[in-house]
Design a protein around this motif. Structure first.
Motif, short mmCIF file in Angstrom:
data_model
loop_
_atom_site.label_atom_id
_atom_site.label_comp_id
_atom_site.label_asym_id
_atom_site.label_seq_id
_atom_site.Cartn_x
_atom_site.Cartn_y
_atom_site.Cartn_z
N TYR A 1 47.65 -5.93 -55.16
CA TYR A 1 47.72 -7.06 -56.09
C TYR A 1 46.61 -8.06 -55.80
O TYR A 1 45.90 -8.53 -56.70
N VAL A 2 46.44 -8.42 -54.54
CA VAL A 2 45.46 -9.43 -54.17
C VAL A 2 44.04 -8.96 -54.50
O VAL A 2 43.22 -9.71 -55.02
N TRP A 3 43.73 -7.69 -54.19
CA TRP A 3 42.40 -7.20 -54.52
C TRP A 3 42.16 -7.25 -56.03
O TRP A 3 41.09 -7.67 -56.49
N CYS A 4 43.16 -6.86 -56.81
CA CYS A 4 43.02 -6.88 -58.27
C CYS A 4 42.85 -8.31 -58.79
O CYS A 4 42.04 -8.57 -59.69
N ARG A 5 43.60 -9.23 -58.23
CA ARG A 5 43.48 -10.62 -58.65
C ARG A 5 42.09 -11.19 -58.31
O ARG A 5 41.46 -11.86 -59.12
N ARG A 6 41.63 -10.91 -57.12
CA ARG A 6 40.30 -11.39 -56.72
C ARG A 6 39.22 -10.80 -57.61
O ARG A 6 38.25 -11.48 -57.98
N THR A 7 39.36 -9.54 -57.97
CA THR A 7 38.39 -8.89 -58.85
C THR A 7 38.41 -9.54 -60.23
O THR A 7 37.36 -9.83 -60.82
N ASP A 8 39.60 -9.77 -60.77
CA ASP A 8 39.73 -10.40 -62.08
C ASP A 8 39.16 -11.82 -62.07
O ASP A 8 38.53 -12.25 -63.04
N GLU A 9 39.37 -12.54 -60.98
CA GLU A 9 38.88 -13.91 -60.89
C GLU A 9 37.35 -13.99 -60.92
O GLU A 9 36.78 -15.03 -61.26
N LEU A 10 36.69 -12.89 -60.61
CA LEU A 10 35.23 -12.89 -60.64
C LEU A 10 34.70 -13.26 -62.02
O LEU A 10 33.72 -14.01 -62.14
N VAL A 11 35.33 -12.73 -63.07
CA VAL A 11 34.84 -12.99 -64.42
C VAL A 11 35.78 -13.87 -65.23
O VAL A 11 35.45 -14.28 -66.34
N ASP A 12 36.94 -14.18 -64.68
CA ASP A 12 37.92 -14.98 -65.42
C ASP A 12 38.36 -16.22 -64.67
O ASP A 12 39.27 -16.91 -65.10
N GLY A 13 37.74 -16.49 -63.54
CA GLY A 13 38.15 -17.61 -62.70
C GLY A 13 37.18 -18.77 -62.77
O GLY A 13 36.24 -18.79 -63.58
N PRO A 14 37.38 -19.77 -61.93
CA PRO A 14 36.56 -20.98 -61.96
C PRO A 14 35.09 -20.76 -61.62
O PRO A 14 34.24 -21.56 -61.98
N ASN A 15 34.78 -19.66 -60.95
CA ASN A 15 33.38 -19.37 -60.59
C ASN A 15 32.75 -18.33 -61.51
O ASN A 15 31.66 -17.83 -61.23
N ALA A 16 33.42 -18.01 -62.63
CA ALA A 16 32.96 -16.94 -63.52
C ALA A 16 31.55 -17.16 -64.04
O ALA A 16 30.78 -16.21 -64.21
N SER A 17 31.17 -18.42 -64.30
CA SER A 17 29.85 -18.70 -64.87
C SER A 17 28.72 -18.34 -63.91
O SER A 17 27.56 -18.22 -64.32
N HIS A 18 29.05 -18.17 -62.63
CA HIS A 18 28.03 -17.85 -61.63
C HIS A 18 27.97 -16.36 -61.30
O HIS A 18 27.12 -15.94 -60.52
N ILE A 19 28.87 -15.59 -61.88
CA ILE A 19 28.93 -14.17 -61.56
C ILE A 19 27.92 -13.39 -62.41
O ILE A 19 27.83 -13.56 -63.63
N THR A 20 27.17 -12.53 -61.75
CA THR A 20 26.16 -11.70 -62.41
C THR A 20 26.49 -10.23 -62.16
O THR A 20 27.29 -9.89 -61.29
N PRO A 21 25.86 -9.33 -62.93
CA PRO A 21 26.05 -7.90 -62.65
C PRO A 21 25.72 -7.54 -61.20
O PRO A 21 26.37 -6.68 -60.62
N THR A 22 24.74 -8.21 -60.62
CA THR A 22 24.38 -7.94 -59.23
C THR A 22 25.53 -8.30 -58.29
O THR A 22 25.81 -7.59 -57.32
N ALA A 23 26.22 -9.41 -58.59
CA ALA A 23 27.35 -9.82 -57.77
C ALA A 23 28.45 -8.77 -57.84
O ALA A 23 29.10 -8.45 -56.83
N LEU A 24 28.67 -8.19 -59.02
CA LEU A 24 29.68 -7.13 -59.16
C LEU A 24 29.25 -5.88 -58.41
O LEU A 24 30.09 -5.17 -57.86
N ASP A 25 27.95 -5.61 -58.41
CA ASP A 25 27.46 -4.46 -57.64
C ASP A 25 27.77 -4.66 -56.15
O ASP A 25 28.15 -3.72 -55.45
N ARG A 26 27.60 -5.89 -55.68
CA ARG A 26 27.88 -6.17 -54.26
C ARG A 26 29.38 -6.07 -53.98
O ARG A 26 29.78 -5.62 -52.90
N TRP A 27 30.19 -6.50 -54.95
CA TRP A 27 31.64 -6.39 -54.80
C TRP A 27 32.05 -4.92 -54.70
O TRP A 27 32.92 -4.55 -53.92
N GLU A 28 31.38 -4.08 -55.50
CA GLU A 28 31.68 -2.65 -55.43
C GLU A 28 31.24 -2.05 -54.11
O GLU A 28 31.94 -1.21 -53.53
N SER A 29 30.08 -2.49 -53.61
CA SER A 29 29.62 -2.01 -52.30
C SER A 29 30.59 -2.44 -51.22
O SER A 29 30.89 -1.66 -50.29
#
Length: 434
Positions: A174-202
């Motif tokens: 649950y926590v991992w899913c919530r943290r992942t969702d918050e990347l694009v739907d949370g308070p810091n979403a405007s700062h998230i880039t495709p590169t940041a998601l690539d790093r999250w996947e790594s």
């Protein structure tokens, strides 16, 4: 559109904004040595976490709902995709979304079946024995439980009905899913880039390799070491986040189906290895994964229908564009929030499709281990009631948010418990092994 954190089911015999984690993935920092788990657990920040609260036919509306969402095969008991190939405008043949998703389902089921054939027990393995880590791991799991209790109260209460090891594993997922969702739907979403998601996947890959970055990762790393959980659904959820960064319209239900799988259906596949199938069940592993996937799709479709107004104010429309056009509706109608007869008729069909997926999901709940059925039934019944509330609001999902009152939630629990008492069927059915 927030990911649905919902059906937790499994196949064995017997779901934040973490302090500093966004900065961590943007910096790309990770652990790489054999002591990484101990070091990860040592990165704990003080205080409680706080953050924002916050094979299958695609049920085409053109079919007038004359067939099931999920085609059944009488000879095999599986769910074949009846329309796995589609033609694009250039006349080329491409694999449909339903086939892509079904291929993932087959892979997940095969992972468990392989362990069964090799006679490896699906029960959890002993806790890690690295000196000094056990108490820290328990603390990591406890913090995951705190996040779950704060942001998913009803779901959290359901997890308390599970065995301790399964309960902790579901908290970590649950926590991992919530943290992942918050990347694009949370308070810091405007700062998230495709590169940041690539790093999250790594970082996810490191987690699965036993090199967690922080204590929340360490809890999930321990979970995937104990249960036959595959990395693909986790990667697919990240792909859903990538889709949210670049896509705000969906041409047809085939596109929307794939999105629903990415952000919600994946959760069912993540959870299947944790919750357990009843020992007496004759259901195939594949069929239980299919039912979990159906509930994920149903819940996400329900989220979409509930949040039409909220999403439109963010410039997003998670409704099939071709079906809107067929109903005589335009984007202007949605942005203006017009509740007309055309809109009501359109919504009735969308709700009907969501309920068809709920119906398919119900077929698998009874096959779960007895300790898992009540929370799953409660989740399913409560989400179904959101559709009832949309209807009660005269299909005004622009200015009225459909929600289930606390009283109705309480009343649903006895009904869920009663259904959970039903034992798995041993009679021949589409869920039963051939």
């Amino acid at each position: 559109m927030s990911a649905t954190l919902l059906w937790v089911v499994t196949t064995n015999t017997d779901f934040s904004n973490c302090i500093g984690f966004v900065g961590s993935i943007r910096e790309g920092g990770r652990f790489h040595d054999s002591r990484s788990i101990t070091r990860a657990l040592g990165l704990r920040a003080g205080g409680r976490l706080k953050g924002k609260k916050s094979k299958w036919n695609s049920c085409s509306l053109n079919s007038d709902f004359k067939y099931s969402c999920l085609g059944g095969s009488e000879s095999t008991g599986n769910f074949p995709v009846l329309s796995s190939l589609i033609a694009n405008p250039a006349g080329e043949i491409a694999v449909s979304s339903e086939q892509k998703v079904y291929d993932v389902v087959l892979k997940q089921a095969a992972l468990v079946n392989e362990q069964l054939r090799s006679k490896q027990a699906l029960d959890v393995k002993p806790d890690m024995v690295v000196p000094g880590t056990l108490s820290l791991l328990n603390e990591a799991y406890d913090r995951c439980g705190e996040v779950c209790a704060e942001y998913a109260k009803t779901f959290y209460l359901g997890t308390l009905l599970m065995t301790p090891e399964r309960r902790k594993a579901i908290w970590a997922i649950y926590v991992w899913c919530r943290r992942t969702d918050e990347l694009v739907d949370g308070p810091n979403a405007s700062h998230i880039t495709p590169t940041a998601l690539d790093r999250w996947e790594s970082r996810l890959e490191d987690l699965f390799a036993g090199r967690p970055f922080d204590m929340m990762d360490a809890a999930l790393s321990d979970t995937v070491a104990k249960f036959p959980v595959d990395i693909q659904p986790f990667k697919d959820m990240i792909e859903g986040m990538r889709m949210d960064l670049k896509k705000s319209r969906y041409e047809n239900f085939d596109e929307l189906y794939l999105y629903c799988y990415y952000v919600a259906g994946t959760v069912g596949l993540m959870s299947v290895p944790v919750m357990g199938i009843a020992p007496e069940s004759q259901a195939t592993t594949e069929s239980v994964y299919n039912a979990a996937l159906a509930l994920g799709i149903a819940n996400q479709l329900t989220n979409i229908l509930r949040d039409v107004g909220e999403d439109s104010r963010r410039g997003r429309i998670y409704l099939p564009q071709d079906e809107l056009a067929q109903a005589g509706l335009s984007e202007e109608d949605i942005f203006a929030g017009r509740v007309t007869d055309k809109w009501r008729n359109f919504m009735k069909k969308q709700i009907k499709r969501a309920r068809m997926f709920f119906d398919e999901a119900e077929k698998g709940v009874t096959e779960l281990s007895s300790a898992s059925r009540w929370p799953v039934w409660a989740s399913l019944l409560l989400y179904c009631k959101i559709l009832d509330e949309i209807e009660a609001n005269d299909y005004d999902n622009f200015t009225k948010r459909a929600f289930v009152s606390k009283a109705k939630k309480i009343l649903a629990l006895p009904a869920a418990y009663t259904r959970s008492l039903a034992r798995p069927s041993k009679a021949p059915s589409e869920l039963v092994k051939a």
